[in-house]
Design a protein around this motif. Structure first.
Motif, PDB file in Angstrom:
ATOM      1  N   ALA A 146     -21.528 -30.330-114.029  1.00 25.17           N
ATOM      2  CA  ALA A 146     -20.768 -30.391-112.778  1.00 25.17           C
ATOM      3  C   ALA A 146     -19.929 -31.658-112.750  1.00 25.17           C
ATOM      4  CB  ALA A 146     -21.715 -30.366-111.582  1.00 25.17           C
ATOM      5  N   VAL A 152     -30.763 -26.226-112.515  1.00 28.71           N
ATOM      6  CA  VAL A 152     -29.854 -27.220-111.946  1.00 28.71           C
ATOM      7  C   VAL A 152     -30.605 -28.536-111.851  1.00 28.71           C
ATOM      8  CG1 VAL A 152     -28.347 -27.766-110.008  1.00 28.71           C
ATOM      9  CG2 VAL A 152     -28.771 -25.370-110.618  1.00 28.71           C
ATOM     10  N   GLY A 211     -19.618 -31.980-107.619  1.00 28.01           N
ATOM     11  CA  GLY A 211     -20.679 -30.985-107.702  1.00 28.01           C
ATOM     12  C   GLY A 211     -20.208 -29.611-108.127  1.00 28.01           C
ATOM     13  N   ARG A 212     -18.917 -29.432-108.297  1.00 32.97           N
ATOM     14  CA  ARG A 212     -18.402 -28.119-108.698  1.00 32.97           C
ATOM     15  C   ARG A 212     -18.575 -27.918-110.197  1.00 32.97           C
ATOM     16  NH1 ARG A 212     -14.460 -25.810-104.957  1.00 32.97           N
ATOM     17  NH2 ARG A 212     -14.407 -27.155-103.121  1.00 32.97           N
ATOM     18  N   PHE A 213     -18.849 -26.671-110.569  1.00 29.32           N
ATOM     19  CA  PHE A 213     -18.987 -26.355-111.981  1.00 29.32           C
ATOM     20  C   PHE A 213     -18.438 -24.966-112.243  1.00 29.32           C
ATOM     21  CE2 PHE A 213     -22.786 -24.768-109.966  1.00 29.32           C
ATOM     22  CZ  PHE A 213     -23.007 -23.545-110.579  1.00 29.32           C
TER      23      PHE A 213
END
Length: 85
Positions: A4, A24, A8-10
């Motif tokens: 990420a 995670v 926090g984006r992936f």
């Protein structure tokens, strides 16, 4: 697997739609295992992690007062004729 970004984006590319198990992890948070059924195309998952206290043993940092980068730079300068192409 994937990593990420700071927000926090992936993005995770899967070979095919179907069931997946995600793990995670982030230091300072409890590891989460999530079973998810992936569909065709893009989908969005909102994932929240629980904080978890992390403790470590004491670390002793010492120095002789010299900057190690200086020695590295001096070696690079001394070898510049060999290193330049």
């Amino acid at each position: 697997g994937t990593v990420a970004g700071p927000d926090g984006r992936f993005r995770l590319a899967l070979a095919a739609a179907g069931p997946v198990r995600l793990q995670v992890r982030l230091i300072g948070y409890r590891t989460l295992f999530l079973d998810h059924t992936a569909s065709e195309g893009e989908s969005t998952l909102n994932i929240s992690l629980e904080e978890e206290e992390v403790t470590t043993e004491e670390v002793m940092v010492t120095s002789d007062g010299r900057d190690p980068a200086v020695a590295i730079m001096r070696r690079a300068i001394a070898r510049r004729d060999r290193n330049n192409m």
